[in-house]
Design a protein around this motif. Structure first.
Motif, PDB file in Angstrom:
ATOM      1  N   SER A 261      41.311  31.287  43.132  1.00 31.14           N
ATOM      2  CA  SER A 261      42.448  31.269  44.050  1.00 31.14           C
ATOM      3  C   SER A 261      42.596  32.573  44.826  1.00 31.14           C
ATOM      4  N   GLU A 262      41.789  33.590  44.505  1.00 28.76           N
ATOM      5  CA  GLU A 262      41.889  34.864  45.214  1.00 28.76           C
ATOM      6  C   GLU A 262      41.177  34.779  46.575  1.00 28.76           C
ATOM      7  N   SER A 263      41.625  35.624  47.452  1.00 29.64           N
ATOM      8  CA  SER A 263      40.969  35.700  48.761  1.00 29.64           C
ATOM      9  C   SER A 263      39.739  36.588  48.666  1.00 29.64           C
ATOM     10  N   ALA A 268      36.897  41.592  46.834  1.00 34.57           N
ATOM     11  CA  ALA A 268      36.140  42.794  47.185  1.00 34.57           C
ATOM     12  C   ALA A 268      36.858  44.048  46.707  1.00 34.57           C
ATOM     13  N   ASP A 269      38.157  44.095  46.892  1.00 36.60           N
ATOM     14  CA  ASP A 269      38.929  45.268  46.456  1.00 36.60           C
ATOM     15  C   ASP A 269      38.867  45.438  44.939  1.00 36.60           C
ATOM     16  N   ARG A 270      38.976  44.318  44.216  1.00 43.62           N
ATOM     17  CA  ARG A 270      38.920  44.403  42.746  1.00 43.62           C
ATOM     18  C   ARG A 270      37.549  44.858  42.272  1.00 43.62           C
ATOM     19  N   SER A 274      36.733  48.374  40.216  1.00 42.63           N
ATOM     20  CA  SER A 274      36.126  48.334  38.888  1.00 42.63           C
ATOM     21  C   SER A 274      34.846  49.138  38.818  1.00 42.63           C
ATOM     22  N   VAL A 275      34.089  49.195  39.913  1.00 34.89           N
ATOM     23  CA  VAL A 275      32.837  49.950  39.929  1.00 34.89           C
ATOM     24  C   VAL A 275      33.094  51.443  40.054  1.00 34.89           C
ATOM     25  N   VAL A 276      34.038  51.846  40.919  1.00 34.01           N
ATOM     26  CA  VAL A 276      34.269  53.257  41.202  1.00 34.01           C
ATOM     27  C   VAL A 276      35.042  53.928  40.082  1.00 34.01           C
ATOM     28  N   ASP A 277      36.062  53.245  39.542  1.00 35.14           N
ATOM     29  CA  ASP A 277      36.978  53.895  38.619  1.00 35.14           C
ATOM     30  C   ASP A 277      36.547  53.804  37.152  1.00 35.14           C
ATOM     31  N   VAL A 278      35.694  52.887  36.792  1.00 30.45           N
ATOM     32  CA  VAL A 278      35.396  52.634  35.387  1.00 30.45           C
ATOM     33  C   VAL A 278      33.896  52.652  35.178  1.00 30.45           C
TER      34      VAL A 278
END
Length: 505
Positions: A261-263, A268-270, A274-278
């Motif tokens: 249901s996400e756009s 893309a933002d999620r 997840s890649v940059v911060d964790v």
């Protein structure tokens, strides 16, 4: 050749009712599954098909709902259509009331009929008028050599008196029982093989025990699982099958539904966050977050020393722990007396976790085990305390005897020796009582095997041969009584070789 106008020629007459059975592939012997609960009924049905109108007439199948009565009746009728050229009539329980308004001659109906099948005939036994008319119809069919096959939920002996009761109580009866778990497991496995569905025995057990156990419920549950597999649903283990049968949405399915249901921008933002911060690591559950502020570099900043040996050692320990855990998982475990036999494992449904409805049962079982273990520990502690008290008392007596030994005379030493034997006797008696308690009634004589020849023919031995010539048999009169002073203990007197003057022996 007879003419159509000859008086002995019967011209077929067609009626709207009772219905004539037509050939179809529904409920035939190809889809019938024979188990121990319906084996006798299947044998009688096969005999009727092989030899129609030649015995077992009328034949009555007795059983509760969902035991396969209707299926077996339809299978007999379909087989009779292939072997007989005459009509096969069927009457269901909801059509029995039509017999009251049937105005035609039943002799004309059965003129070209080979078999009459009535399903759930016991629905008419409470109506006396309907039961009498139905009994007359069956009597007419029997007189015209029409094979009667009926099903009922109760025995004809339990029906009210009527013409129907009088006719069918002399028929051949066979009982179909409710299928057990083992029979339903075999049935589910056969359906899965025919449908090319690969399922384990544990998963088949979940399908069989889901809802009300029976032929129809098992088939419907397996069809539901087959449809899910064909539609791409992943049923990897027993929990997946259990959740699917009970319409429980797993966490992965819920997450996939939310993501669907996400756009595109949100996805893309999620992903970027997840890649940059964790940075994910197997050693740190949940990942490593970089939220700290980097220190400002000055002229006197020194690069921290990289401890290579410590990093290599930690990596080695981590690999060894992983290997050891894998080895522990694949190491075979010694069999237990409560293990299920391999041929019966399909009857047990294995769950990876306890479901909500089994929490109370598990708590009750664990509570009983805990109480039993506590009771055993308390008994062991009490026994150890009792034996410790005995040993402490014996030790105190031995210490006193040791103190008396230093300045004891000959008579004193003799008394000390007697007391030592008494203490030894008490110690041996305590050990013997413990041994008898542990071993129960096991004695050495129970397993004694003589060393010499002992397989002797007693027919060649007389009682006189067992008595030695020099032996004298002295009868014992009266009853032996224990000594009034208890156990008599003897002491050993050692003669003194060198006697000093003035000392008496």
């Amino acid at each position: 050749e007879k003419s159509l106008h000859h008086h002995s020629t019967h011209i077929p007459v067609s009626y709207d009712w009772p219905r004539s059975l037509v050939v179809n592939n529904h409920n035939t012997f190809k889809t019938w599954f024979t188990v121990s609960e319906n084996k006798r009924a299947t044998q009688l049905a096969e005999q009727v098909v092989d030899n129609p109108q030649q015995g077992l007439n009328p034949l009555i199948f007795v059983g509760e709902s969902d035991t396969g009565k209707s299926h077996l009746l339809q299978a007999i009728g379909q087989a009779a259509l292939l072997t007989c050229k005459q009509d096969v009539y069927t009457i269901h329980r909801d059509e029995l009331n039509k017999i009251m308004s049937f105005d035609h001659s039943w002799s004309d109906v059965f003129a070209h009929a080979s078999m009459l099948i009535i399903d759930d005939i016991d629905a008419a036994v409470d109506d006396e008028a309907m039961a009498n008319i139905l009994g007359n119809v069956i009597d007419t069919a029997l007189n015209m050599n029409v094979h009667i096959i009926v099903s009922s939920r109760s025995m004809p002996d339990n029906w009210p008196a009527s013409k129907l009761w009088d006719i069918l109580r002399s028929g051949v009866r066979t009982i179909l029982s409710q299928p057990g778990a083992g029979s339903l497991m075999s049935y589910a496995r056969n359906l899965a093989v025919n449908k090319s569905v690969v399922l384990t025995d544990e998963q088949l057990a979940l399908i069989v025990t889901h809802g009300e156990m029976g032929w129809r419920a098992t088939k419907n549950s397996l069809t539901k699982v087959e449809n899910a597999i064909n539609n791409g649903v992943e049923l990897l283990d027993n929990s997946d099958v259990y959740n699917f049968l009970n319409d429980i949405q797993s966490e992965s399915v819920t997450a996939e539904t939310i993501r669907a249901s996400e756009s595109v921008e949100d996805v893309a933002d999620r992903l970027i966050k997840s890649v940059v911060d964790v940075v994910y690591s197997e050693q740190q559950l949940g990942g490593i977050e970089f939220n700290t502020t980097l220190p400002e570099l000055s002229d006197d900043y020194e690069v921290p020393e990289l401890l290579t040996d410590q990093l290599i050692r930690s990596d080695t320990e981590f690999i060894e722990s992983q290997i050891q855990s894998k080895l522990d998982n694949i190491t075979p475990v010694a069999p237990s007396v409560i293990d299920v036999n391999d041929r019966d494992k399909h009857l047990v449904a294995k769950m990876t976790r306890i479901v909500q409805r089994d929490h109370a049962k598990a708590a009750e079982i664990l509570t009983d085990l805990d109480m039993g273990i506590d009771e055993q520990f308390s008994q062991s502690n009490y026994q150890i305390a009792s034996e410790t008290d005995v040993l402490v008392k014996l030790e105190a007596k031995l210490l006193k005897l040791a103190e008396r030994t230093a300045g004891a005379s000959v008579e004193g030493l003799i008394e000390i020796a007697d007391e030592l034997r008494s203490l030894e006797h008490d110690l041996i008696t305590a050990g013997a009582n413990k041994l008898d308690t542990d071993q129960g009634n096991n004695h050495e004589l129970d397993s004694y095997v003589p060393s010499n020849d002992w397989n002797i023919d007693d027919s060649e031995i007389a009682p006189e041969d067992l008595v030695a010539e020099s032996s004298i048999m002295i009868p014992i009169e009266g009853v032996l009584e224990p000594h009034p002073e208890g156990v008599i203990r003897t002491a050993t007197l050692t003669p003194v070789t060198n006697i000093t003057s003035g000392e008496e022996e």
